[in-house]
Design an enzyme around this catalytic site. Structure first.
Site, PDB file in Angstrom:
ATOM      1  N   ASP A  15       0.821  -1.223   0.000  1.00 49.84           N
ATOM      2  CA  ASP A  15       0.000   0.000   0.000  1.00 49.84           C
ATOM      3  C   ASP A  15       0.858   1.278   0.000  1.00 49.84           C
ATOM      4  O   ASP A  15       0.650   2.176   0.833  1.00 49.84           O
ATOM      5  CB  ASP A  15      -0.913   0.021   1.243  1.00 49.84           C
ATOM      6  CG  ASP A  15      -1.707  -1.259   1.428  1.00 49.84           C
ATOM      7  OD1 ASP A  15      -2.147  -1.837   0.429  1.00 49.84           O
ATOM      8  OD2 ASP A  15      -1.881  -1.676   2.598  1.00 49.84           O
ATOM      9  N   GLU A 245     -11.408   0.159  -3.312  1.00 57.33           N
ATOM     10  CA  GLU A 245     -10.571   0.702  -2.234  1.00 57.33           C
ATOM     11  C   GLU A 245      -9.368   1.391  -2.844  1.00 57.33           C
ATOM     12  O   GLU A 245      -9.266   1.516  -4.061  1.00 57.33           O
ATOM     13  CB  GLU A 245     -10.125  -0.412  -1.279  1.00 57.33           C
ATOM     14  CG  GLU A 245      -9.270  -1.487  -1.936  1.00 57.33           C
ATOM     15  CD  GLU A 245      -8.984  -2.671  -1.017  1.00 57.33           C
ATOM     16  OE1 GLU A 245      -9.481  -2.736   0.117  1.00 57.33           O
ATOM     17  OE2 GLU A 245      -8.235  -3.569  -1.472  1.00 57.33           O
TER      18      GLU A 245
HETATM   19  O1  FUB Z   1      -3.249  -3.555   3.494  1.00 56.43           O
HETATM   20  C1  FUB Z   1      -4.552  -3.793   3.966  1.00 56.43           C
HETATM   21  C2  FUB Z   1      -5.561  -3.484   2.907  1.00 56.43           C
HETATM   22  O2  FUB Z   1      -5.303  -4.270   1.748  1.00 56.43           O
HETATM   23  C3  FUB Z   1      -5.514  -2.076   2.387  1.00 56.43           C
HETATM   24  O3  FUB Z   1      -6.090  -1.151   3.251  1.00 56.43           O
HETATM   25  C4  FUB Z   1      -6.218  -2.259   1.099  1.00 56.43           C
HETATM   26  O4  FUB Z   1      -6.111  -1.178   0.222  1.00 56.43           O
HETATM   27  C5  FUB Z   1      -5.554  -3.512   0.575  1.00 56.43           C
HETATM   28  O5  FUB Z   1      -4.328  -3.253  -0.051  1.00 56.43           O
END
Ligand code: FUB
Length: 342
Positions: A15, A245
């Protein structure tokens, strides 16, 4: 092109939110760790407990790991899961924005403050009032009055679908400009989202930040991502284009680029608009699926070139919760379309 090497291999990182501060590139990643929690669609296996900061003096140069800059045990409101962070600077201070579960198991967005880009960061006692869900991305519009915007949201494990109309809830503005009250419905937790013919996809959220960057200075707005062929909001069943997301905002030649992950279809996609608040029109994909379930990125200009930062699971040989951050150059075509450089 062959797959680039991870930026670091002594720890697992994911991320990546990259920024140029003081002429140096800083990367704010999640810090993945081993766990016995089994993979599930709620993302419980992403059980991270602290943050590191990475930096680089030149593209492709040596990467410095500045060590642990914030840990869960130092944050009074957090119960677990320090997920994808971002950072910003304003008024000479540096701010780390991060999502985590609060003591009631709801994802919220917190902020921690430092004097230097590499921290250490001191957390606020509570999460940002009015914040919820995951994946904060903070954009300071240096070309338009230094206004700062907080983007947030993620469905399934990110809980965005759990916020539904309810009289006792907090106010928020939907994509039609109507004020709604939203309450948390835990029965919608996990891999659930709206679906069905004509049902709109859930949009990411945005709010302006206060000048001290510690609180919201506006209502939360739902962002519209429009289908170019209809001019209407993307539909919930359009899994190859709808927001899941990993919000990111950047500006290129006066246009605002909102980019994101499509989640269960594993694309990094982007949409463009004339305002940081949207609406944005879907433009295409930036990156095809990588090895591993999640895909999450940032885009930044560094040394006169543009770079995509992202992660995959090649180093861990496909273990979904052990990811590694990488970078690749991107270029723009004459219409402002984004492409990976050869
Ligand atoms: O790293 C945890 C979660 O997985 C993140 O918040 C999302 O965007 C995905 O990458």
């Amino acid at each position: 092109m062959t797959s680039p090497k991870p930026l670091v291999s002594h720890i697992y990182t994911a991320d990546p939110s990259a920024h140029v501060f003081n002429n140096k590139l800083y990367i704010y990643p999640s810090h993945d760790r081993e766990t016995t929690i089994k993979f599930n669609d709620n993302g419980d296996q992403y059980d991270m407990a602290d943050y590191h900061v990475l930096s680089m003096d030149a593209p492709g140069g040596e990467v410095t790991d500045h060590g642990v800059v914030l840990r869960d045990s130092d944050i009074p409101w957090v119960s677990k899961q320090l997920w994808a962070p971002d950072a910003a600077t304003k008024n000479g201070k540096f701010y780390l924005f991060f999502p985590a579960r609060d003591k009631e198991n709801l994802f919220r967005i917190g902020v921690a403050v430092a004097d230097k880009p590499e921290g250490p960061f001191v957390p606020q006692d509570n999460f940002i009032a009015g914040s919820y869900s995951i994946d904060p991305a903070v954009f300071v519009d240096v070309d338009a009055g230094n206004e700062a915007y907080l983007y947030m949201g993620g469905i399934w494990g990110g809980q965005l679908q759990c916020w539904v109309p309810g009289e006792e809830g907090r106010e928020e503005i939907d994509i039609d400009g109507n004020t709604k009250r939203l309450v948390f419905d835990s029965s919608l937790s996990g891999p659930q989202e709206p679906s069905g013919a004509g049902v709109r996809a859930l949009g990411p959220r945005v709010a302006r930040l206060s000048d001290d960057m510690l609180s919201l200075a506006s209502s939360v707005h739902e962002i519209a991502i429009l289908a170019p062929e209809t001019g209407e909001p993307l539909l919930a069943d359009d899994h190859e284009r709808r927001f899941f997301e990993a919000a990111w905002m950047h500006r290129y030649q006066g246009t605002y680029y909102f980019s994101y992950s499509t989640g269960d279809t594993h694309f990094l996609a982007y949409a463009t608009g004339e305002s940081p608040l949207g609406p944005f029109t879907y433009r295409g994909r930036i990156l095809d699926p990588v090895l591993g379930w999640t895909t999450h990125h940032s885009i930044v200009e560094f040394g006169g070139k543009w770079f995509l930062f992202y992660h995959d699971c090649e180093l861990s040989k496909g273990v979904d919760h052990l990811r590694s951050v990488k970078m690749r150059e991107i270029v723009y075509d004459k219409e402002g379309g984004i492409h990976l450089a050869e």
